[in-house]
Enzyme design. Structure first.
Site, PDB file in Angstrom:
ATOM      1  N   ASP A 108      27.132  13.703  48.706  1.00 13.65           N
ATOM      2  CA  ASP A 108      26.345  13.169  49.814  1.00 13.65           C
ATOM      3  C   ASP A 108      26.942  13.609  51.143  1.00 13.65           C
ATOM      4  O   ASP A 108      26.243  13.909  52.096  1.00 13.65           O
ATOM      5  CB  ASP A 108      26.389  11.633  49.781  1.00 13.65           C
ATOM      6  N   LYS A 116      23.248  -6.249  51.334  1.00 12.03           N
ATOM      7  CA  LYS A 116      22.378  -5.065  51.285  1.00 12.03           C
ATOM      8  C   LYS A 116      22.975  -4.109  50.256  1.00 12.03           C
ATOM      9  O   LYS A 116      23.931  -3.382  50.531  1.00 12.03           O
ATOM     10  CB  LYS A 116      22.283  -4.407  52.661  1.00 12.03           C
TER      11      LYS A 116
END
Ligand code: IVH
Length: 669
Positions: A34, A117
């Protein structure tokens, strides 16, 4: 480097991005981490920032989300799957709450549902009569991929629910993720747990999905109608009862300070959790309030993600520049010595606004801590005072806009405070800086929608003086453009095509496209409905009948003053006239299948807990219309607190039905 070499290099990076997008999104098998992927994206963005002639369709600056993969059947979400806006500090949280109060037109005591989250992949599960009938990925937010079979392999996802109170028809949404402990066995194949979850979930063959241990935590709904469940926290409790996993860290808190404290502690402990969490989500707990607040184009007004601090680095401020936004807001940006933050070279960091500079006493030459998270603009967190030079001076925020106008700070009537933001007074297109931003707005999707003319191209054309005002777009010299570097025959003809296409525009979008302050999409719609045609609209303006607009429910002093200010400026009026002759501006279309079709309403008196704008959009969402005078065409007069006696009397005389706010809401169920 020469321009040609820069372009070559840029195109190489774009090709690289295209290749990795394919690996990642179509084949679910990323070949780089990533971090490396972000580096490519960031490099492309930095190059574009530096050299305005660089553009590409697949640049991260152009892509809104990721289109669904070709491998799966598509399905439209009944309720869009939007993302959340982000907060990084107390000020962002305060602004979030301020916007809510502004929208509701009242200050209320708020209760928040606080949830971790989870950093995974969101999925939507449709249950009909207790059976899981459809499972989809988020896709681009509107259309997702049908991955039902893959989702069914996840043991946390119930396939049949027999509880009596389980809704007959509901979309349940949540996050699919891999536990950190399970990921350690998969390290060689994937860069991080999120990638592994995404890859596994989007396998063509669900047998492959089974091989990777996926989990699911439920946290919200898409399509769902309930009269019993009143709060998000109750919904979470019900989810648990119905057999879904919910986070054990969900909580209800009452004010921003409590949120901030909880965040501080949670952030410290987050590494002990068994899955990756990148922040906390705060949702207004009352579902009624959520409904009232609704959504902006990209995110709900009733929720925000409070991110954990991301990678950061120390660097030195070399300069502070002032950028001017569309509404004239002056945003200071620190140019810092390039610093590597989490693998990305950062050379600009936002300082937000004048107050922020004063509060943190940020000065030229200071050594500062800069933070960045995901794709969010890097920002300055603090000043390292030990490194401050002895002779350093306070930064004096310019009182003039780069265009030469004096700037102002506005007073917010609801919060009773001056804004933190300093602005160039909105004088339409006179300020060159504002004009560029206004033209970017003019061409945007919700406005005129010129596909082939991206923001970068607008900047470039403005730089080259090909465009100064929006009408110049329709008189572009294509011969000249085709001589510019990077503009081949095909791109020129594409540009011409999309500009020609955009000439047909509805009145509401046209009014919105002018970028008049306080005239967003909703208000533009109200004005369009009231004035019916561009000729009428211009007549109102020409005859200075601004106050007539006060008859429109939802339009008030703020909007009227803003319209007056905009049109007092002769050149603005000429621009609008010019555009109206160049475009084919049509009346707007209305929704024709709601419960209130063919019913007209009018309000008198103050409504309880609801602004007129909100009430009007509620009626219109259900295909009804709102009128501004009592006459035979009116079907219902809705009376709030202290209604105008004359209006009630007139209505009675004409045999018009009179409803209380409650009666009216009952009509709507
Ligand atoms: S609510 C309309 N709640 O965060 C927004 N989202 O940026 C509804 N996420 O796409 C999302 N945990 O993948 C919500 N407790 C939570 C969440 C959560 C993680 C993800 C989700 C969403 C993204 C929003």
């Amino acid at each position: 480097m020469k321009e040609n070499d820069i372009k070559k290099y840029y195109n190489k990076k774009i090709a690289e991005l295209r290749k990795h997008n394919k690996f990642y999104f179509d084949q679910s098998s990323p070949k780089i981490s990533d971090k490396k992927y972000d580096e490519i994206k960031r490099e492309i963005l930095n190059l574009e920032k530096k050299y305005s002639y660089l553009t590409s369709n697949i640049s991260p600056s152009n892509s809104l989300g990721f289109a669904p993969s070709k491998n799966f059947i598509k399905s439209s979400h009944r309720v869009k799957m939007l993302s959340l806006s982000n907060a990084f500090d107390l000020e962002d949280l305060e602004n979030f709450e301020k916007k809510i109060f502004n929208y509701l037109n009242e200050k209320i005591d708020v209760e928040y549902s606080v949830e971790p989250k989870i950093d995974g992949i969101s999925a939507s599960l449709t249950y009909k009569d207790g059976l899981l009938v459809l499972g989809t990925s988020r896709g681009d937010g509107m259309i997702g991929e049908v991955i039902t079979e893959n989702l069914k392999t996840i043991s946390d996802i119930p396939q049949k629910i027999i509880y009596k109170d389980f809704p007959k028809d509901i979309d349940i949404r949540g996050e699919v993720f891999i536990k950190k402990s399970d990921f350690s066995n998969l390290k060689n194949n994937f860069a991080n747990p999120r990638n592994a979850a995404s890859g596994s979930l989007r396998q063509k063959n669900s047998e492959q999905t089974k091989k990777i241990p996926l989990n699911f935590i439920a946290y919200t709904f898409g399509y769902f109608e309930s009269k019993i469940i009143k709060k998000q926290s109750e919904f979470l409790r019900s989810l648990k009862k119905w057999g879904f996993k919910t986070s054990e860290h969900n909580k209800v808190l009452k004010n921003i300070n409590d949120l901030e404290n909880f965040h501080k502690n949670f952030e410290k402990d987050r590494f002990d959790l068994e899955y990756d969490v990148d922040g906390l989500v705060y949702k207004i707990n009352s579902l009624d309030l959520q409904k009232r607040l609704g959504f902006t184009a990209s995110s709900p007004r009733w929720a925000i993600a409070h991110k954990f601090s991301a990678d950061s680095a120390y660097s030195q401020i070399e300069d502070i520049n002032i950028q001017v936004g569309r509404t004239g807001a002056l945003t200071p940006v620190a140019r810092i010595k390039p610093a590597n933050i989490g693998g990305v070279v950062v050379s600009n960091a936002t300082l937000h606004n004048e107050d922020e500079i004063i509060r943190k006493d940020i000065r030229l030459g200071d050594t500062v801590k800069v933070e960045r998270a995901g794709d969010v603009i890097p920002h300055v967190v603090l000043v390292d005072l030990k490194k401050r030079e002895k002779n350093s001076k306070k930064f004096v925020f310019p009182k003039k806009c780069p265009c030469g106008f004096d700037t102002i700070k506005e007073f917010n009537k609801i919060t009773k405070k001056y804004d933190a933001v300093r602005r160039c007074p909105d004088r339409g297109f006179d300020c060159e800086k504002i004009a560029v931003e206004k033209i970017k707005h003019f061409i945007s999707k919700e406005a005129i929608n010129i596909d082939g003319l991206g923001k970068k191209v607008v900047e470039k054309f403005c730089d080259l003086k090909l465009i100064r005002f929006p009408q110049d777009i329709f008189k572009l010299d294509y011969g000249q453009i085709s001589k510019l570097e990077g503009w081949g025959e095909l791109s020129v003809s594409n540009l011409k095509y999309s500009i020609d296409q955009s000439r047909n525009v509805s009145l509401d979008r046209f009014l919105y496209s002018l970028g008049i302050r306080h005239i967003g999409i909703e208000n533009a719609k109200l004005l369009a409905e009231y004035t019916k045609s561009i000729t009428n609209f211009l007549n109102f303006i020409k005859n200075k009948k601004f106050n007539d607009f006060l008859n429109i429910d939802g339009i008030g002093e703020t909007q009227i003053n803003s319209l007056k200010k905009f049109f007092e400026n002769k050149s603005n009026y000429r621009i609008v006239e010019k555009l109206s002759s160049l475009l084919n501006i049509t009346d707007l279309k209305v929704n024709k299948d709601g419960k209130l079709l063919n019913n007209t309403f009018m309000f008198t008196g103050k409504l309880e807990n609801m602004s007129r704008a909100e009430a009007k959009s509620l009626i219109e969402e259900n295909s009804g219309s709102v009128v501004s005078s009592v006459n035979k065409k009116l079907k219902y007069l809705i009376t709030g607190e202290k209604p105008t006696t004359r209006k009630v009397q007139q209505a009675k005389e004409l045999g018009i039905k009179i409803l209380s706010q409650k009666d009216w809401l009952n009509l709507l169920d």
